[in-house]
Design a protein around this motif. Structure first.
Motif, PDB file in Angstrom:
ATOM      1  N   PHE B 282       0.824  -1.219   0.000  1.00  0.00           N
ATOM      2  CA  PHE B 282       0.000   0.000   0.000  1.00  0.00           C
ATOM      3  C   PHE B 282       0.857   1.268   0.000  1.00  0.00           C
ATOM      4  CE2 PHE B 282      -2.660   3.247   2.089  1.00  0.00           C
ATOM      5  CZ  PHE B 282      -3.755   3.217   1.226  1.00  0.00           C
ATOM      6  N   ASP B 283       1.913   1.255   0.801  1.00  0.00           N
ATOM      7  CA  ASP B 283       2.758   2.453   0.936  1.00  0.00           C
ATOM      8  C   ASP B 283       3.479   2.820  -0.352  1.00  0.00           C
ATOM      9  OD1 ASP B 283       1.975   2.530   3.485  1.00  0.00           O
ATOM     10  OD2 ASP B 283       3.810   1.643   4.335  1.00  0.00           O
ATOM     11  N   THR B 284       3.818   1.825  -1.136  1.00  0.00           N
ATOM     12  CA  THR B 284       4.615   2.125  -2.331  1.00  0.00           C
ATOM     13  C   THR B 284       3.771   2.259  -3.591  1.00  0.00           C
ATOM     14  OG1 THR B 284       5.070  -0.226  -2.437  1.00  0.00           O
ATOM     15  CG2 THR B 284       6.825   1.165  -1.583  1.00  0.00           C
ATOM     16  N   LEU B 285       2.504   1.875  -3.527  1.00  0.00           N
ATOM     17  CA  LEU B 285       1.666   1.961  -4.726  1.00  0.00           C
ATOM     18  C   LEU B 285       1.406   3.405  -5.111  1.00  0.00           C
ATOM     19  CD1 LEU B 285      -1.058  -0.823  -4.245  1.00  0.00           C
ATOM     20  CD2 LEU B 285       0.685  -0.725  -6.037  1.00  0.00           C
ATOM     21  N   ARG B 286       1.603   3.706  -6.393  1.00  0.00           N
ATOM     22  CA  ARG B 286       1.352   5.064  -6.869  1.00  0.00           C
ATOM     23  C   ARG B 286      -0.017   5.167  -7.522  1.00  0.00           C
ATOM     24  NH1 ARG B 286       7.098   5.728  -9.820  1.00  0.00           N
ATOM     25  NH2 ARG B 286       6.347   7.811 -10.337  1.00  0.00           N
ATOM     26  N   ALA B 287      -0.685   4.033  -7.656  1.00  0.00           N
ATOM     27  CA  ALA B 287      -2.042   3.992  -8.219  1.00  0.00           C
ATOM     28  C   ALA B 287      -2.684   2.683  -7.786  1.00  0.00           C
ATOM     29  CB  ALA B 287      -1.957   4.050  -9.745  1.00  0.00           C
ATOM     30  N   PRO B 288      -4.029   2.625  -7.805  1.00  0.00           N
ATOM     31  CA  PRO B 288      -4.692   1.358  -7.449  1.00  0.00           C
ATOM     32  C   PRO B 288      -4.294   0.259  -8.436  1.00  0.00           C
ATOM     33  CG  PRO B 288      -6.292   3.157  -7.595  1.00  0.00           C
ATOM     34  CD  PRO B 288      -5.004   3.680  -8.143  1.00  0.00           C
ATOM     35  N   VAL B 289      -4.272  -0.977  -7.943  1.00  0.00           N
ATOM     36  CA  VAL B 289      -3.936  -2.113  -8.807  1.00  0.00           C
ATOM     37  C   VAL B 289      -5.047  -2.286  -9.841  1.00  0.00           C
ATOM     38  CG1 VAL B 289      -3.437  -4.583  -8.877  1.00  0.00           C
ATOM     39  CG2 VAL B 289      -2.763  -3.225  -6.877  1.00  0.00           C
ATOM     40  N   LYS B 290      -4.659  -2.516 -11.074  1.00  0.00           N
ATOM     41  CA  LYS B 290      -5.641  -2.718 -12.151  1.00  0.00           C
ATOM     42  C   LYS B 290      -5.757  -4.188 -12.493  1.00  0.00           C
ATOM     43  CE  LYS B 290      -6.586   0.943 -15.454  1.00  0.00           C
ATOM     44  NZ  LYS B 290      -7.911   0.989 -14.903  1.00  0.00           N
ATOM     45  N   ARG B 291      -6.967  -4.569 -12.873  1.00  0.00           N
ATOM     46  CA  ARG B 291      -7.172  -5.939 -13.352  1.00  0.00           C
ATOM     47  C   ARG B 291      -7.605  -5.927 -14.816  1.00  0.00           C
ATOM     48  NH1 ARG B 291     -11.689  -8.476  -9.758  1.00  0.00           N
ATOM     49  NH2 ARG B 291     -12.169  -6.303  -9.358  1.00  0.00           N
ATOM     50  N   VAL B 292      -7.013  -6.813 -15.600  1.00  0.00           N
ATOM     51  CA  VAL B 292      -7.500  -7.073 -16.958  1.00  0.00           C
ATOM     52  C   VAL B 292      -7.971  -8.523 -16.936  1.00  0.00           C
ATOM     53  CG1 VAL B 292      -6.925  -7.181 -19.403  1.00  0.00           C
ATOM     54  CG2 VAL B 292      -5.790  -5.499 -17.930  1.00  0.00           C
ATOM     55  N   SER B 293      -9.276  -8.712 -17.207  1.00  0.00           N
ATOM     56  CA  SER B 293      -9.851 -10.043 -16.988  1.00  0.00           C
ATOM     57  C   SER B 293     -10.685 -10.484 -18.176  1.00  0.00           C
ATOM     58  CB  SER B 293     -10.793 -10.018 -15.770  1.00  0.00           C
ATOM     59  OG  SER B 293     -10.231  -9.292 -14.710  1.00  0.00           O
ATOM     60  N   GLY B 294     -10.999 -11.775 -18.176  1.00  0.00           N
ATOM     61  CA  GLY B 294     -12.017 -12.258 -19.094  1.00  0.00           C
ATOM     62  C   GLY B 294     -13.344 -11.621 -18.700  1.00  0.00           C
ATOM     63  N   LEU B 295     -14.207 -11.381 -19.684  1.00  0.00           N
ATOM     64  CA  LEU B 295     -15.500 -10.774 -19.344  1.00  0.00           C
ATOM     65  C   LEU B 295     -16.369 -11.782 -18.604  1.00  0.00           C
ATOM     66  CD1 LEU B 295     -16.574  -8.665 -22.467  1.00  0.00           C
ATOM     67  CD2 LEU B 295     -15.050  -8.051 -20.576  1.00  0.00           C
ATOM     68  N   ASP B 296     -17.211 -11.270 -17.730  1.00  0.00           N
ATOM     69  CA  ASP B 296     -18.102 -12.130 -16.944  1.00  0.00           C
ATOM     70  C   ASP B 296     -19.303 -12.577 -17.768  1.00  0.00           C
ATOM     71  OD1 ASP B 296     -16.670 -12.223 -14.584  1.00  0.00           O
ATOM     72  OD2 ASP B 296     -17.528 -10.359 -13.826  1.00  0.00           O
ATOM     73  N   ILE B 308     -13.529 -10.107 -27.781  1.00  0.00           N
ATOM     74  CA  ILE B 308     -13.613  -9.060 -26.754  1.00  0.00           C
ATOM     75  C   ILE B 308     -13.833  -9.631 -25.355  1.00  0.00           C
ATOM     76  CG2 ILE B 308     -14.395  -7.272 -28.361  1.00  0.00           C
ATOM     77  CD1 ILE B 308     -17.245  -7.682 -27.229  1.00  0.00           C
ATOM     78  N   CYS B 309     -14.108 -10.926 -25.282  1.00  0.00           N
ATOM     79  CA  CYS B 309     -14.332 -11.549 -23.968  1.00  0.00           C
ATOM     80  C   CYS B 309     -13.026 -11.997 -23.313  1.00  0.00           C
ATOM     81  CB  CYS B 309     -15.253 -12.758 -24.115  1.00  0.00           C
ATOM     82  SG  CYS B 309     -16.891 -12.306 -24.680  1.00  0.00           S
ATOM     83  N   ILE B 310     -11.948 -11.983 -24.094  1.00  0.00           N
ATOM     84  CA  ILE B 310     -10.658 -12.482 -23.608  1.00  0.00           C
ATOM     85  C   ILE B 310      -9.651 -11.327 -23.636  1.00  0.00           C
ATOM     86  CG2 ILE B 310      -8.797 -14.151 -24.063  1.00  0.00           C
ATOM     87  CD1 ILE B 310     -10.912 -15.820 -25.621  1.00  0.00           C
ATOM     88  N   PRO B 311      -8.841 -11.164 -22.599  1.00  0.00           N
ATOM     89  CA  PRO B 311      -7.827 -10.101 -22.643  1.00  0.00           C
ATOM     90  C   PRO B 311      -6.939 -10.254 -23.883  1.00  0.00           C
ATOM     91  CG  PRO B 311      -7.960 -11.001 -20.439  1.00  0.00           C
ATOM     92  CD  PRO B 311      -8.807 -11.886 -21.315  1.00  0.00           C
ATOM     93  N   GLN B 312      -6.636  -9.131 -24.527  1.00  0.00           N
ATOM     94  CA  GLN B 312      -5.785  -9.134 -25.716  1.00  0.00           C
ATOM     95  C   GLN B 312      -4.584  -8.219 -25.453  1.00  0.00           C
ATOM     96  OE1 GLN B 312      -6.511 -11.191 -28.099  1.00  0.00           O
ATOM     97  NE2 GLN B 312      -8.656 -11.653 -27.609  1.00  0.00           N
ATOM     98  N   THR B 313      -3.609  -8.285 -26.341  1.00  0.00           N
ATOM     99  CA  THR B 313      -2.416  -7.437 -26.187  1.00  0.00           C
ATOM    100  C   THR B 313      -2.820  -5.967 -26.020  1.00  0.00           C
ATOM    101  OG1 THR B 313      -1.253  -8.975 -27.612  1.00  0.00           O
ATOM    102  CG2 THR B 313      -0.202  -6.851 -27.240  1.00  0.00           C
TER     103      THR B 313
END
Lengths: 325, 328
Positions: B282-296, B308-313
């Motif tokens: 938490f102390d060193t994070l400069r931004a919230p953690v991001k998630r790239v996920s498969g769509l629900d 578009i349902c699967i993470p791509q480059t």
């Protein structure tokens, strides 16, 4: 005319059957008492009434043969040789228990005795029995896997998958159905389209027979024959032993779905007094000997309870132990 | 070092381990005569014979359960499930038996067994054949879960899985079978469990990924490099044990993290990793953690909308750019 007992086995083995059935009954009735006292918690499924199956079947197997069972299995472990003190300690949840208090009533296990477990997902043990039988066959070992299960397990997918598999791979598995006619409160004919369970194996080309599971000698002979058949052919064999549990499914079940009349009929077929009568009639044991056997069994069970009471609880740190190697 | 496919690297691992240890056996649907639906078991029947390489009925729960019993009996079985989707039929043997037998029996027996299964989406196989179920296995204590990204790791992790005395779920990505890379020929080449690999060092952001997502993350990182953004790509290799140390050490340096998961986002492994980073960095994070996920969503068939349902480059690259642009 019934065959005389002495024509089947020597006296000391006939008497051992009685000792084992009495010890099983005393152990289970003591468990009920310890449950009402709150010393045993969780689920508790008792075997009272079915003793002839475990005792006769275990005697019909070799010591190297694997035994797998479901969750009504305390006597099966004890008859195979598990220390009643350590079984009781397991039920009490103590660290000295057979599985260090991690298993409980439904998950007894002792690899030194080839007692390969009590399983609490109905039918979960079928594929595992096939796998153990495969390992034995693969290594050319002279051992079979005896897989016990109840009438309720025969409608699970694993039953059908494993019967097919055992025949297909020609595995040395002896399937032993303990048909006590009820899966909790559902009677066999209300759950199985073909209630005569042993007839269901024809779809898998596995020979089967039905035996009176209230008669220890009949079970012994059937299992001895079946086990020899498995050893000789390397193929599975199937036994349905009809029996009855004198108590409910578990301690939580008052068994109101069974009539008093039905219960009385089965009570009159109690495997222990009926076998005692034969031992006395054929002069194999005296009443004094039988009384001494009962007293000894009671003493063994009392000692098991004392051991369990005095044993320490598991350490909190043990929850992280034994999960991974 | 020879270059070979992920498929051939797995095949090499199977052959080497079966040569080394006669107690290694394998079975599954069409693994012997047909040599596997994805041909990973090619040549095994010919070399090791029908006692050790066996076809089975279509009975997934029993395929796993027989392996459980055989492992208890002292063999080292490798069960193949044709795809991870069919593992759902075997979840009772996987979760209730394979994962629990050691602990519920007080540590008195080991289960040296592997269940191999291809998984992942992206081949227009529809809702029932395109799932990414890695979180299901990772959620269950008592299992190890490996999921290689490269051919070398495919070989080294599978060999480690076979030699391990714990039960291992071994996932293989269907779209990686033809991918190529250098693979050590050394029959003692092993990749240890619980050690993530830093695929690409970087200073601005950490991308945590696994299996095919790691390959896409590497591509995204190469693209971002052109924009002057330096990404560190961590390939987890095993989801259990999870190498949190390597993740934390990287995030401590970069201060930014993107977690990429092919599985569904809700209650998925990305959420677990993001929370773990949040708790520890938490102390060193400069931004919230991001998630790239498969769509629900249940996976649709049409390739236009499946994509578009699967993470791509590009979705991974876009997530990193957003993270870099955000001002907190």
């Amino acid at each position: 005319m019934e065959t005389k007992l002495r024509a089947i086995l020597p006296d000391h083995e006939l008497i051992r059957f009685y000792e084992q059935m009495v010890l099983s009954r005393e152990f289970e009735e003591s468990c009920a008492e310890q449950y009402t006292k709150g010393h045993i918690t969780g689920f508790l499924h008792l075997y009272s009434g079915q003793e002839a199956v475990a005792v006769g079947a275990t005697a019909g197997l070799h010591r190297d043969d694997y035994i797998l069972s479901a969750y009504r299995e305390h006597p099966q472990a004890i008859i195979r040789g598990a220390d009643p003190r350590r079984v009781m300690a397991e039920l009490f949840g103590k660290s000295t228990g057979l599985c260090k208090g991690k298993g409980g009533s439904m998950h007894l296990f002792d690899p030194d005795l080839n007692f390969m477990g009590g399983y609490a997902i109905v039918g979960g043990q079928f594929p595992i029995a096939c796998g153990l039988a495969f390992s034995a066959k693969f290594r050319g070992e002279d051992r079979i896997a005896a897989c016990f299960f109840g009438d309720g397990a025969v409608n699970q997918g694993t039953f059908h998958e494993s019967l097919n598999w055992a025949r297909l791979w020609e595995l040395p598995v002896l399937f032993i159905c303990e048909n006590n006619f009820y899966g909790i409160g559902t009677e066999v004919h209300r759950s199985s389209a073909l209630a005569s369970i042993h007839r269901r194996t024809c779809g898998y080309d596995i020979p089967a027979e039905k035996v009176d599971g209230m008669d220890v000698i009949a079970v012994y002979k059937a299992v001895k024959y079946g086990a020899e058949k498995v050893r000789e052919t390397g193929m599975p064999y199937f036994i349905e032993a009809t029996t009855y549990r004198f108590r409910g499914h578990s301690m939580a079940d008052p068994a109101k779905y069974r009539s008093a009349a039905e219960h009385e009929v089965w009570k009159s077929r109690d495997p222990i007094p009926n076998y005692a009568k034969r031992l006395l009639e054929e002069g194999i044991a005296t009443q004094a000997q039988l009384d001494a056997i009962l007293a000894k069994a009671q003493e063994t069970v009392q000692e098991a309870v004392r051991f369990a009471e005095e044993s320490p609880w598991p350490e909190d740190a043990s929850v992280y132990e034994d999960i991974y190697v | 070092m020879p270059e070979m496919t992920y498929r051939d690297a797995l095949n090499m691992a199977l052959k080497e381990e079966m040569r080394r240890d006669p107690s290694v056996v394998t079975w599954g649907e069409d693994v012997a005569l047909y040599e596997g639906s994805f041909k990973v078991t090619r040549g095994l029947l010919a070399e090791f014979g029908e006692e050790r390489v066996k076809d089975t009925p279509i009975s997934e729960n029993t395929i796993v359960g027989v392996a459980v019993g055989a492992a208890m009996g002292g063999l080292r079985p490798i069960a193949e499930l044709m795809t991870v989707n069919f593992a759902l039929l075997a979840m009772d043997q996987i979760v209730d038996h394979m994962a629990k037998i050691r602990s519920m029996f007080g540590g008195q027996v080991n289960l040296p067994m592997v269940v191999r299964m291809p998984g992942g989406g992206g081949s227009q196989l529809g809702a029932q054949h395109s799932q990414s179920l890695e979180t299901y296995f990772m959620h269950c204590p008592g299992l190890y879960v490996a999921y290689p990204a490269t051919p070398a790791d495919a070989k080294g992790l599978l060999k480690s899985a076979i030699r391990d005395n714990n039960p291992v779920i071994f996932l293989e990505h269907e779209l990686l079978y033809n991918s190529k890379g250098e693979v050590p020929e050394d029959p003692e080449f092993l990749v240890p469990f619980g050690q993530a690999s830093v695929m690409r060092p970087g200073t601005d952001a950490t991308i945590v990924a696994y299996a095919r997502m790691s390959i896409l993350a590497q591509q995204a990182a190469a693209e971002l490099e052109n924009d002057g953004i330096s990404c560190e790509v961590i390939d987890l290799r095993t989801l259990t044990p999870l190498d949190t140390e390597t993740i934390m050490a990287s995030v401590q340096r970069t201060g930014r993290a993107v977690v990429v998961e092919e599985c569904w986002r809700t209650a998925g492994l990305g959420g677990h990793i993001a929370a773990t980073i949040g708790e520890n960095c938490f102390d060193t994070l400069r931004a919230p953690v991001k998630r790239v996920s498969g769509l629900d969503v249940p996976m649709p068939y049409s390739r236009k909308i499946e994509r578009i349902c699967i993470p791509q480059t590009e979705t991974i690259a876009a997530a990193v750019r957003e993270l870099m642009a955000a001002k907190y």
